[in-house]
Design a protein around this motif. Structure first.
Motif, PDB file in Angstrom:
ATOM      1  N   MET A 140      37.541  30.661  39.489  1.00  0.00           N
ATOM      2  CA  MET A 140      37.684  32.004  40.004  1.00  0.00           C
ATOM      3  C   MET A 140      36.534  32.421  40.923  1.00  0.00           C
ATOM      4  N   PRO A 141      35.300  32.056  40.641  1.00  0.00           N
ATOM      5  CA  PRO A 141      34.239  32.449  41.575  1.00  0.00           C
ATOM      6  C   PRO A 141      34.455  31.859  42.971  1.00  0.00           C
ATOM      7  N   TRP A 142      34.870  30.601  43.023  1.00  0.00           N
ATOM      8  CA  TRP A 142      35.138  29.973  44.321  1.00  0.00           C
ATOM      9  C   TRP A 142      36.294  30.686  45.020  1.00  0.00           C
ATOM     10  N   LEU A 143      37.339  31.012  44.267  1.00  0.00           N
ATOM     11  CA  LEU A 143      38.492  31.696  44.845  1.00  0.00           C
ATOM     12  C   LEU A 143      38.099  33.071  45.376  1.00  0.00           C
ATOM     13  N   GLY A 144      37.287  33.811  44.613  1.00  0.00           N
ATOM     14  CA  GLY A 144      36.829  35.119  45.063  1.00  0.00           C
ATOM     15  C   GLY A 144      36.008  35.032  46.335  1.00  0.00           C
ATOM     16  N   LYS A 145      35.149  34.015  46.411  1.00  0.00           N
ATOM     17  CA  LYS A 145      34.314  33.821  47.604  1.00  0.00           C
ATOM     18  C   LYS A 145      35.171  33.520  48.830  1.00  0.00           C
ATOM     19  N   GLU A 146      36.153  32.656  48.663  1.00  0.00           N
ATOM     20  CA  GLU A 146      37.036  32.310  49.776  1.00  0.00           C
ATOM     21  C   GLU A 146      37.889  33.506  50.210  1.00  0.00           C
ATOM     22  N   LYS A 147      38.334  34.296  49.240  1.00  0.00           N
ATOM     23  CA  LYS A 147      39.108  35.493  49.575  1.00  0.00           C
ATOM     24  C   LYS A 147      38.257  36.497  50.340  1.00  0.00           C
ATOM     25  N   ARG A 148      36.974  36.622  49.962  1.00  0.00           N
ATOM     26  CA  ARG A 148      36.081  37.517  50.691  1.00  0.00           C
ATOM     27  C   ARG A 148      35.917  37.069  52.132  1.00  0.00           C
ATOM     28  N   LYS A 149      35.749  35.772  52.339  1.00  0.00           N
ATOM     29  CA  LYS A 149      35.622  35.246  53.700  1.00  0.00           C
ATOM     30  C   LYS A 149      36.879  35.527  54.515  1.00  0.00           C
ATOM     31  N   LEU A 150      38.035  35.281  53.909  1.00  0.00           N
ATOM     32  CA  LEU A 150      39.297  35.484  54.613  1.00  0.00           C
ATOM     33  C   LEU A 150      39.545  36.964  54.893  1.00  0.00           C
ATOM     34  N   SER A 151      39.168  37.821  53.963  1.00  0.00           N
ATOM     35  CA  SER A 151      39.371  39.257  54.191  1.00  0.00           C
ATOM     36  C   SER A 151      38.465  39.756  55.320  1.00  0.00           C
ATOM     37  N   ALA A 152      37.277  39.166  55.440  1.00  0.00           N
ATOM     38  CA  ALA A 152      36.384  39.541  56.544  1.00  0.00           C
ATOM     39  C   ALA A 152      36.962  39.088  57.873  1.00  0.00           C
ATOM     40  N   ALA A 153      37.574  37.917  57.871  1.00  0.00           N
ATOM     41  CA  ALA A 153      38.142  37.391  59.117  1.00  0.00           C
ATOM     42  C   ALA A 153      39.390  38.157  59.543  1.00  0.00           C
ATOM     43  N   THR A 154      40.182  38.586  58.572  1.00  0.00           N
ATOM     44  CA  THR A 154      41.445  39.267  58.895  1.00  0.00           C
ATOM     45  C   THR A 154      41.344  40.780  58.851  1.00  0.00           C
ATOM     46  N   GLY A 155      40.303  41.318  58.207  1.00  0.00           N
ATOM     47  CA  GLY A 155      40.167  42.763  58.085  1.00  0.00           C
ATOM     48  C   GLY A 155      41.115  43.354  57.056  1.00  0.00           C
ATOM     49  N   SER A 156      41.554  42.551  56.097  1.00  0.00           N
ATOM     50  CA  SER A 156      42.528  42.988  55.097  1.00  0.00           C
ATOM     51  C   SER A 156      41.832  43.643  53.910  1.00  0.00           C
ATOM     52  N   ALA A 157      42.099  44.929  53.717  1.00  0.00           N
ATOM     53  CA  ALA A 157      41.534  45.649  52.573  1.00  0.00           C
ATOM     54  C   ALA A 157      42.168  45.179  51.273  1.00  0.00           C
ATOM     55  N   ALA A 158      43.451  44.825  51.317  1.00  0.00           N
ATOM     56  CA  ALA A 158      44.131  44.351  50.113  1.00  0.00           C
ATOM     57  C   ALA A 158      43.530  43.028  49.640  1.00  0.00           C
ATOM     58  N   LEU A 159      43.244  42.153  50.568  1.00  0.00           N
ATOM     59  CA  LEU A 159      42.645  40.872  50.201  1.00  0.00           C
ATOM     60  C   LEU A 159      41.214  41.070  49.711  1.00  0.00           C
ATOM     61  N   ARG A 160      40.506  42.026  50.268  1.00  0.00           N
ATOM     62  CA  ARG A 160      39.145  42.340  49.817  1.00  0.00           C
ATOM     63  C   ARG A 160      39.182  42.842  48.373  1.00  0.00           C
ATOM     64  N   ALA A 161      40.167  43.687  48.051  1.00  0.00           N
ATOM     65  CA  ALA A 161      40.311  44.179  46.681  1.00  0.00           C
ATOM     66  C   ALA A 161      40.687  43.047  45.731  1.00  0.00           C
ATOM     67  N   ASP A 162      41.531  42.148  46.196  1.00  0.00           N
ATOM     68  CA  ASP A 162      41.914  41.007  45.372  1.00  0.00           C
ATOM     69  C   ASP A 162      40.722  40.083  45.131  1.00  0.00           C
ATOM     70  N   ALA A 163      39.845  39.955  46.113  1.00  0.00           N
ATOM     71  CA  ALA A 163      38.633  39.151  45.939  1.00  0.00           C
ATOM     72  C   ALA A 163      37.728  39.771  44.876  1.00  0.00           C
ATOM     73  N   ALA A 164      37.616  41.091  44.879  1.00  0.00           N
ATOM     74  CA  ALA A 164      36.809  41.772  43.863  1.00  0.00           C
ATOM     75  C   ALA A 164      37.417  41.571  42.480  1.00  0.00           C
ATOM     76  N   GLU A 165      38.743  41.592  42.397  1.00  0.00           N
ATOM     77  CA  GLU A 165      39.425  41.372  41.122  1.00  0.00           C
ATOM     78  C   GLU A 165      39.187  39.950  40.628  1.00  0.00           C
ATOM     79  N   SER A 166      39.200  38.995  41.525  1.00  0.00           N
ATOM     80  CA  SER A 166      38.949  37.601  41.144  1.00  0.00           C
ATOM     81  C   SER A 166      37.531  37.432  40.608  1.00  0.00           C
ATOM     82  N   ALA A 167      36.571  38.082  41.230  1.00  0.00           N
ATOM     83  CA  ALA A 167      35.191  38.013  40.754  1.00  0.00           C
ATOM     84  C   ALA A 167      35.062  38.668  39.379  1.00  0.00           C
ATOM     85  N   LEU A 168      35.704  39.819  39.201  1.00  0.00           N
ATOM     86  CA  LEU A 168      35.666  40.504  37.909  1.00  0.00           C
ATOM     87  C   LEU A 168      36.311  39.640  36.834  1.00  0.00           C
TER      88      LEU A 168
END
Length: 80
Positions: free
Chosen positions: A1-29
């Motif tokens: 999950m930490p790796w998945l959260g990190k990758e989701k954060r990178k992808l959300s930064a590249a795409t500007g997706s707030a939903a993906l950013r929230a999902d990355a935070a959920e993965s980290a939690l």
């Protein structure tokens, strides 16, 4: 999950997706919750401390409350 959260954060930064950013935070939690639960269960199993698992659950509560408040306020995670 930490790796998945990190990758989701990178992808959300590249795409500007707030939903993906929230999902990355959920993965980290989810990773934090799993780690704390595992530690509580491990202490209970190894040293037979019956109250270790409930204490671990209480230790997680401030993290959950903080994440919930941030989500309700609509604040981003600061990674993007």
């Amino acid at each position: 999950m930490p790796w998945l959260g990190k990758e989701k954060r990178k992808l959300s930064a590249a795409t500007g997706s707030a939903a993906l950013r929230a999902d990355a935070a959920e993965s980290a939690l989810c990773a934090y919750l799993s780690l704390i639960a595992l530690v509580g269960l491990g202490v209970n199993a190894i040293w037979h401390v019956a109250w270790a698992d409930p204490v671990a659950a209480l230790a997680v509560t401030p993290l959950i409350v903080w994440e919930g408040r941030e989500a309700v306020r609509g604040k981003s995670c600061g990674c993007c």
